[in-house]
Design an enzyme around this catalytic site. Structure first.
Site, mmCIF file in Angstrom:
data_model
loop_
_atom_site.group_PDB
_atom_site.id
_atom_site.type_symbol
_atom_site.label_atom_id
_atom_site.label_comp_id
_atom_site.label_asym_id
_atom_site.label_seq_id
_atom_site.Cartn_x
_atom_site.Cartn_y
_atom_site.Cartn_z
ATOM 1 N N TYR A 295 0.755 -1.206 -0.060
ATOM 2 C CA TYR A 295 -0.614 -0.034 0.134
ATOM 3 C C TYR A 295 0.796 0.942 0.048
ATOM 4 O O TYR A 295 0.727 1.738 -0.643
ATOM 5 C CB TYR A 295 -0.939 0.396 1.404
ATOM 6 C CG TYR A 295 -2.293 -1.661 0.900
ATOM 7 C CD1 TYR A 295 -2.834 -1.797 -0.507
ATOM 8 C CD2 TYR A 295 -3.387 0.176 1.820
ATOM 9 C CE1 TYR A 295 -3.170 -2.434 -0.536
ATOM 10 C CE2 TYR A 295 -4.649 -1.102 0.982
ATOM 11 C CZ TYR A 295 -5.037 -2.236 0.913
ATOM 12 O OH TYR A 295 -5.860 -3.238 0.113
ATOM 13 N N GLU A 302 1.588 6.045 -6.979
ATOM 14 C CA GLU A 302 0.384 7.336 -7.335
ATOM 15 C C GLU A 302 0.807 9.186 -7.510
ATOM 16 O O GLU A 302 -0.129 9.259 -7.901
ATOM 17 C CB GLU A 302 -1.180 6.841 -6.800
ATOM 18 C CG GLU A 302 -1.615 5.699 -6.710
ATOM 19 C CD GLU A 302 -2.980 5.513 -5.662
ATOM 20 O OE1 GLU A 302 -2.818 6.260 -4.421
ATOM 21 O OE2 GLU A 302 -2.873 4.466 -5.548
#
Length: 374
Positions: A295, A302
């Site tokens: 994550y 991102e």
């Protein structure tokens, strides 16, 4: 003329037989009980509409000869009997002969497993078990006895199909990326989006169904959690990558797709095992552990994509609404991207990681680390 029989539902525990007669607005009921026989005639509304109904059952075993120990409850919707067995034991079936009539059904909601009556008498019984969850083999046997096969509900079939389909999509993406990387090495990175982008976009759009699942009661949980996760990923995929061709060839897209796909090829098989209440220790551990490194790495990818896109969006003015316009409204996409990276990026990561950590604690339990000093 022979009176039709109402639907009769039965269940048992070690000491009692539970019988429910599906008749409404009952009039003039007549009940006959003997040590191994139950019969009833009554006027009411059943499967054949308003009529006189009757049934009789030759029981597999004996019930107590004292009528006062048996209970009968009549309501506007049904008649219920609680018949005390003469001896504490589990009956393999309700009636003596194996061929049961079509109107005799198993009352799955009230059924209890034999195991809970064989437990230590000093342990307080917590009530009826969830037979489908706690005793799947017994549940399947009852289903086969009732229907001739294990009847799957539509919800379960749909969820298995959905999760299996998504697993296949993301496995395909990983396989294609892996084959291309083994063949061309790092030179395969620029062509990643062209190779797997269409499949990834399709799988991502389908993921919006996961927002609807808790709304329709197919799964448990708050729909806002999958909404935030799926929407955030869709914005990266469609707004940051699909809308900017120059970003599609960047190596960061390869790493992001790899991280997302690894997460999903673990998540979807885990969900399938949960549907069938099967616990695979390694798969469960991976589901609630693999996010710890992936994550943050995915969030980093991102963030890099958003940061690298700011000058591209400044140049193209993509998604920018300038004044004057009929709505008297202005929107500057590069500014929104900067504000997100400065103010919302790290709180968003913290919120997601906190949610996953709480889920891990609930599933795997807290791990206490003992430090030793010498």
């Amino acid at each position: 003329m022979v009176s039709p029989s109402p639907f009769v539902y039965w269940a048992q525990d070690a000491n009692n037989i539970f019988i429910k007669v599906d008749l409404k607005d009952i009039k003039d009921p007549k009940v006959d009980l003997s040590k191994n026989y139950v019969a009833m005639t009554a006027n009411g509304v059943g499967a054949h509409g308003p009529s006189d109904y009757s049934f009789s059952l030759n029981l597999f075993g004996d019930i107590d000869s004292d009528d006062e120990v048996h209970q009968t409850k009549m309501s506007p919707r049904a008649v219920e009997f609680v018949l005390k067995k003469a001896n504490s034991s589990w009956w393999p079936r309700l009636i003596k002969h194996q061929q049961k009539p079509a109107w005799l059904k198993v009352d799955f909601e009230r059924w209890k497993s034999e195991d809970e009556d064989l437990s230590d008498s000093n342990i307080e019984n917590s009530g009826a078990k969830d037979i489908m969850g706690d005793y799947p083999e017994l549940y399947e046997k009852l289903k086969r006895d009732e229907f001739g096969y294990v009847k799957e509900d539509v919800r379960k079939v749909y969820l298995v199909f959905y999760n299996l389909t998504q697993f296949i999509f993301f496995t395909y993406i990983l396989v294609v990326m892996g084959v291309r990387f083994m063949k061309d090495g790092y030179d395969s990175h620029p062509g990643t989006y062209d190779a797997v982008g269409p499949v990834f976009k399709f799988a991502q759009l389908i993921q919006f169904l996961e927002v609807m699942h808790p709304i329709f009661g197919y799964t448990k949980g708050n729909p806002m959690v999958p909404l935030a996760q799926v929407t955030g990923r869709a914005l990266i995929l469609f707004v940051m990558i699909e809308a900017e061709p120059r970003m599609q060839t960047k190596p960061v897209v390869f790493y992001l797709f790899f991280i997302w796909s690894v997460i999903e090829v673990i998540r979807y098989p885990y969900y399938i095992t949960e549907i069938y209440k099967r616990n695979i220790g390694l798969l469960t551990w991976l589901r609630y552990t693999i996010w710890i490194p992936l994550y943050p790495l995915g969030a980093l990818c991102e963030g890099i994509i958003i940061l690298r896109n700011i000058p591209y969006f400044e140049e193209t003015q993509r998604f920018v609404v300038s004044m004057p316009n009929s709505w008297n409204f202005t929107f500057h996409m590069p500014t929104v991207m900067r504000v997100y990276l400065l103010l919302l990026f790290f709180p968003g990561i913290y919120s997601l990681m906190s949610h996953m950590y709480r889920a891990r604690i609930r599933k795997l339990g807290p791990k206490k680390l003992k430090a030793k000093f010498y």
